[in-house]
Motif scaffolding. Structure first.
Motif, mmCIF file in Angstrom:
data_model
loop_
_atom_site.group_PDB
_atom_site.id
_atom_site.type_symbol
_atom_site.label_atom_id
_atom_site.label_comp_id
_atom_site.label_asym_id
_atom_site.label_seq_id
_atom_site.Cartn_x
_atom_site.Cartn_y
_atom_site.Cartn_z
ATOM 1 N N TYR A 68 0.829 -1.204 0.000
ATOM 2 C CA TYR A 68 0.000 0.000 0.000
ATOM 3 C C TYR A 68 0.863 1.254 0.000
ATOM 4 O O TYR A 68 2.050 1.202 0.316
ATOM 5 C CB TYR A 68 -0.958 0.009 1.203
ATOM 6 C CG TYR A 68 -0.261 0.206 2.526
ATOM 7 C CD1 TYR A 68 -0.050 1.481 3.048
ATOM 8 C CD2 TYR A 68 0.194 -0.878 3.257
ATOM 9 C CE1 TYR A 68 0.601 1.655 4.250
ATOM 10 C CE2 TYR A 68 0.832 -0.709 4.460
ATOM 11 C CZ TYR A 68 1.041 0.561 4.961
ATOM 12 O OH TYR A 68 1.691 0.744 6.149
ATOM 13 N N VAL A 69 0.250 2.368 -0.385
ATOM 14 C CA VAL A 69 0.887 3.682 -0.365
ATOM 15 C C VAL A 69 -0.090 4.677 0.246
ATOM 16 O O VAL A 69 -1.297 4.423 0.288
ATOM 17 C CB VAL A 69 1.290 4.146 -1.789
ATOM 18 C CG1 VAL A 69 2.334 3.228 -2.393
ATOM 19 C CG2 VAL A 69 0.084 4.248 -2.708
ATOM 20 N N LEU A 70 0.430 5.791 0.735
ATOM 21 C CA LEU A 70 -0.407 6.880 1.216
ATOM 22 C C LEU A 70 -0.181 8.078 0.314
ATOM 23 O O LEU A 70 0.968 8.398 -0.022
ATOM 24 C CB LEU A 70 -0.055 7.248 2.663
ATOM 25 C CG LEU A 70 -0.419 6.227 3.729
ATOM 26 C CD1 LEU A 70 0.124 6.668 5.082
ATOM 27 C CD2 LEU A 70 -1.920 6.043 3.804
ATOM 28 N N GLY A 71 -1.273 8.733 -0.080
ATOM 29 C CA GLY A 71 -1.156 9.876 -0.963
ATOM 30 C C GLY A 71 -2.264 10.875 -0.740
ATOM 31 O O GLY A 71 -3.266 10.585 -0.083
ATOM 32 N N VAL A 72 -2.067 12.066 -1.301
ATOM 33 C CA VAL A 72 -3.037 13.144 -1.196
ATOM 34 C C VAL A 72 -3.688 13.354 -2.562
ATOM 35 O O VAL A 72 -2.985 13.455 -3.571
ATOM 36 C CB VAL A 72 -2.357 14.454 -0.735
ATOM 37 C CG1 VAL A 72 -3.345 15.596 -0.691
ATOM 38 C CG2 VAL A 72 -1.692 14.270 0.615
ATOM 39 N N VAL A 73 -5.011 13.410 -2.574
ATOM 40 C CA VAL A 73 -5.742 13.685 -3.812
ATOM 41 C C VAL A 73 -5.533 15.158 -4.146
ATOM 42 O O VAL A 73 -5.863 16.035 -3.349
ATOM 43 C CB VAL A 73 -7.245 13.360 -3.653
ATOM 44 C CG1 VAL A 73 -8.007 13.716 -4.924
ATOM 45 C CG2 VAL A 73 -7.454 11.900 -3.299
ATOM 46 N N THR A 74 -4.954 15.434 -5.319
ATOM 47 C CA THR A 74 -4.641 16.809 -5.706
ATOM 48 C C THR A 74 -5.531 17.347 -6.817
ATOM 49 O O THR A 74 -5.542 18.546 -7.066
ATOM 50 C CB THR A 74 -3.168 16.923 -6.148
ATOM 51 O OG1 THR A 74 -2.938 16.021 -7.229
ATOM 52 C CG2 THR A 74 -2.232 16.607 -4.997
ATOM 53 N N GLY A 75 -6.272 16.475 -7.491
ATOM 54 C CA GLY A 75 -7.144 16.934 -8.561
ATOM 55 C C GLY A 75 -8.180 15.878 -8.909
ATOM 56 O O GLY A 75 -7.956 14.691 -8.715
ATOM 57 N N LEU A 76 -9.331 16.355 -9.410
ATOM 58 C CA LEU A 76 -10.417 15.446 -9.791
ATOM 59 C C LEU A 76 -10.877 15.739 -11.211
ATOM 60 O O LEU A 76 -10.948 16.895 -11.617
ATOM 61 C CB LEU A 76 -11.621 15.605 -8.867
ATOM 62 C CG LEU A 76 -11.489 15.165 -7.419
ATOM 63 C CD1 LEU A 76 -12.785 15.440 -6.673
ATOM 64 C CD2 LEU A 76 -11.144 13.704 -7.324
ATOM 65 N N ARG A 77 -11.184 14.678 -11.924
ATOM 66 C CA ARG A 77 -11.908 14.756 -13.184
ATOM 67 C C ARG A 77 -13.162 13.935 -12.956
ATOM 68 O O ARG A 77 -13.351 13.365 -11.886
ATOM 69 C CB ARG A 77 -11.069 14.172 -14.312
ATOM 70 C CG ARG A 77 -9.743 14.925 -14.476
ATOM 71 C CD ARG A 77 -8.967 14.379 -15.601
ATOM 72 N NE ARG A 77 -9.493 14.973 -16.819
ATOM 73 C CZ ARG A 77 -9.065 14.673 -18.015
ATOM 74 N NH1 ARG A 77 -8.126 13.792 -18.176
ATOM 75 N NH2 ARG A 77 -9.577 15.245 -19.075
ATOM 76 N N GLU A 78 -14.014 13.814 -13.946
ATOM 77 C CA GLU A 78 -15.256 13.072 -13.767
ATOM 78 C C GLU A 78 -15.001 11.595 -13.469
ATOM 79 O O GLU A 78 -15.694 10.981 -12.670
ATOM 80 C CB GLU A 78 -16.129 13.205 -15.014
ATOM 81 C CG GLU A 78 -17.539 12.734 -14.785
ATOM 82 C CD GLU A 78 -18.444 13.073 -15.960
ATOM 83 O OE1 GLU A 78 -19.074 12.127 -16.462
ATOM 84 O OE2 GLU A 78 -18.512 14.239 -16.354
ATOM 85 N N ASP A 79 -13.966 11.018 -14.113
ATOM 86 C CA ASP A 79 -13.731 9.580 -13.973
ATOM 87 C C ASP A 79 -12.395 9.207 -13.333
ATOM 88 O O ASP A 79 -12.061 8.030 -13.253
ATOM 89 C CB ASP A 79 -13.844 8.901 -15.330
ATOM 90 C CG ASP A 79 -12.770 9.378 -16.292
ATOM 91 O OD1 ASP A 79 -12.102 10.388 -16.016
ATOM 92 O OD2 ASP A 79 -12.593 8.726 -17.343
ATOM 93 N N SER A 80 -11.614 10.179 -12.861
ATOM 94 C CA SER A 80 -10.329 9.849 -12.252
ATOM 95 C C SER A 80 -9.873 10.935 -11.289
ATOM 96 O O SER A 80 -10.352 12.065 -11.340
ATOM 97 C CB SER A 80 -9.260 9.625 -13.327
ATOM 98 O OG SER A 80 -9.073 10.812 -14.070
ATOM 99 N N ALA A 81 -8.945 10.548 -10.411
ATOM 100 C CA ALA A 81 -8.368 11.485 -9.449
ATOM 101 C C ALA A 81 -6.856 11.447 -9.586
ATOM 102 O O ALA A 81 -6.262 10.384 -9.776
ATOM 103 C CB ALA A 81 -8.772 11.092 -8.032
#
Length: 188
Positions: A68-81
């Motif tokens: 596993y990894v830990l990460g921060v969501v930095t951007g969103l599109r309709e079908d992906s982050a």
């Protein structure tokens, strides 16, 4: 002709095709061999081939075996982050770019990825490959959002049920794909 071991940038001229043929990390254009990656020049005198050996990023090489990894969501599109990975199995790393596709969140139908993650969420995910950009999945029960802030007031959210977080300050309820972490005996 460059020196053996010389550091190369993409587009650096190495030699003419009559001296050495292009090998790994190189290409031929109009009879001249160029480097296509950042790396070191390596001339194979036996096979008369020139290579540009790419530098390996330490985080990317260890991610192949990571659970596993830990990460921060930095951007969103309709079908992906878009996700920046900062930790590989609890070991800090330089930020590595990754993405989470909507199909890798759950087996349930989602209208858009915003129903599972939001910008700023910290997620626990599993890498699916070891090439950049790294594809992630959060389908397993122990993967998903581990930390989130309210999109209205910015307060740390708390778990309401298996699929929703609640803000203790303003009462806002938001859907998330929550990581269901189990605490081992002894509290660690």
């Amino acid at each position: 002709m460059r020196r053996q071991g010389e550091i190369l940038l993409p587009g650096d001229e190495l030699n003419v095709i009559e001296e050495f043929i292009p090998g790994e990390g190189t290409y031929d254009f109009n009879g001249v061999v160029y480097s296509s990656v950042v790396g070191k020049a390596f001339y194979d005198m036996i096979n008369r081939k020139v290579n540009s050996i790419a530098f390996k990023r330490p985080g990317v090489t260890t991610i192949k075996k990571a659970k596993y990894v830990l990460g921060v969501v930095t951007g969103l599109r309709e079908d992906s982050a878009l996700v920046n990975i900062y930790s590989i199995e609890d070991k800090q790393t330089e930020p590595i770019t990754a993405y989470l596709h909507i199909s890798q969140i759950s087996n349930k139908y989602l209208n858009n990825i915003g129903e599972a993650v939001k910008v700023g969420d910290i997620i626990r995910a599993k890498p699916l490959n070891s090439t950049i950009p790294i594809a992630l999945t959060v389908k397993q029960r122990d993967l998903g959002v581990v930390y989130s802030r309210c999109s209205i007031c910015g307060t740390k959210m708390v778990k309401q049920d298996e699929e929703h977080l609640r803000c203790p300050n303003c009462g806002n309820i938001e859907p998330r794909k929550i990581a269901l972490l189990q605490v081992k005996k002894g509290g660690s």
